[in-house]
Design an enzyme around this catalytic site. Sequence first.
Site, PDB file in Angstrom:
ATOM      1  N   SER A 144     -78.005   7.604 -18.026  1.00 43.32           N
ATOM      2  CA  SER A 144     -78.014   9.049 -17.717  1.00 43.32           C
ATOM      3  C   SER A 144     -78.972   9.307 -16.560  1.00 43.32           C
ATOM      4  CB  SER A 144     -78.512   9.787 -18.962  1.00 43.32           C
ATOM      5  OG  SER A 144     -78.890  11.112 -18.685  1.00 43.32           O
ATOM      6  N   TYR A 157     -83.341  12.723 -25.989  1.00 46.11           N
ATOM      7  CA  TYR A 157     -82.270  12.126 -25.177  1.00 46.11           C
ATOM      8  C   TYR A 157     -82.865  11.312 -24.028  1.00 46.11           C
ATOM      9  CZ  TYR A 157     -77.811  12.172 -22.514  1.00 46.11           C
ATOM     10  OH  TYR A 157     -76.673  11.830 -21.827  1.00 46.11           O
TER      11      TYR A 157
END
Length: 263
Positions: A144, A157
């Site tokens: 990510s 996250y």
Amino acid sequence: MVNFRLDGKVALVTGASYGIGFAMAKALADAGATIVFNDINQEIVDRGLDSYKQAGIQAHGYVCDVTDEDAVNRFVKQVTEKIGVIDILVNNAGIIKRIPMHEMTAAEFRQVIDIDLNGPFIVSKAVIPHMIKKGHGKIINICSMMSELGRETVSAYAAAKGGLKMLTRNICSEYGEHNIQCNGIGPGYIATPQTAPLRERQADGSRHPFDSFIVAKTPAARWGTPEDLMGPVVFLASDASNFVNGHILYVDGGILAYIGKQP
Ligand code: NAP
Ligand code: GCO
């Protein structure tokens, strides 16, 4: 000749009923691979099977939670016996929780780490011995922007995706000598159900402020689409990338290269 073909290979893409996982699996199938995917319940797997069928792909769909080590071991054993050794693993399944860190419970934090970081560890661990025996393997971890950058509300996250970047480098370090290449793909901001809340129209019909922010922060001046990940995943799954190992390929329209527009 450069070989991007995947004929005769078995590819497992986790959490690939829809979204980025589905698009990447479709690309791998177009390049010749047999597709296996899993998701957490039968309803979603059936929805996925339907989408693959509509795309002309005969995929094998299974119910399996990537955080359940026993279930993953049973699943990988079943796939290996019935379909063949998994040559390509794409660790795609993931969730996000957008909660300010000081309001997040430890249980919520753990759940994100469990799916986004422990999951790739558990599935990789299950396939690696078969890859070693076969003499090759490709593991692709879906990282990510948050493997590099932080922002408010995504502490769990970011911790998980930062960890996944280092797990990628460690799998490369530990198993490179067995002809296993482990790389990551770091998608930028991609329009999928996961990011839908960030693109919701405001009550007055205007764009969500985060939506406008991302378009301004991306040199390509748009959100990515799941299809933007198709070429990169085929490259990293194919013999064309046999000396690429421990790398994170950011597919972000240039976000990480850009300081941003002056207001
Ligand atoms: P998505 O639309 O939410 O799809 C994620 C998939 O993973 C869903 O099918 C989901 O099932 C499945 N899943 C969740 N928990 C699971 C578990 N425990 N076991 C098995 N499957 C599970 O997300 P996406 O946007 O396509 O994202 C795919 C991956 O790319 C994720 O790892 C995400 O973090 C990463 N990523 C996304 C973006 C983006 O902008 N969209 C950017 C960078 C990275 P359910 O349907 O039950 O939720
Ligand atoms: C967020 C987003 C991201 C993206 C993606 C960026 O709330 O900032 O959901 O984290 O999904 O992972 O690469």
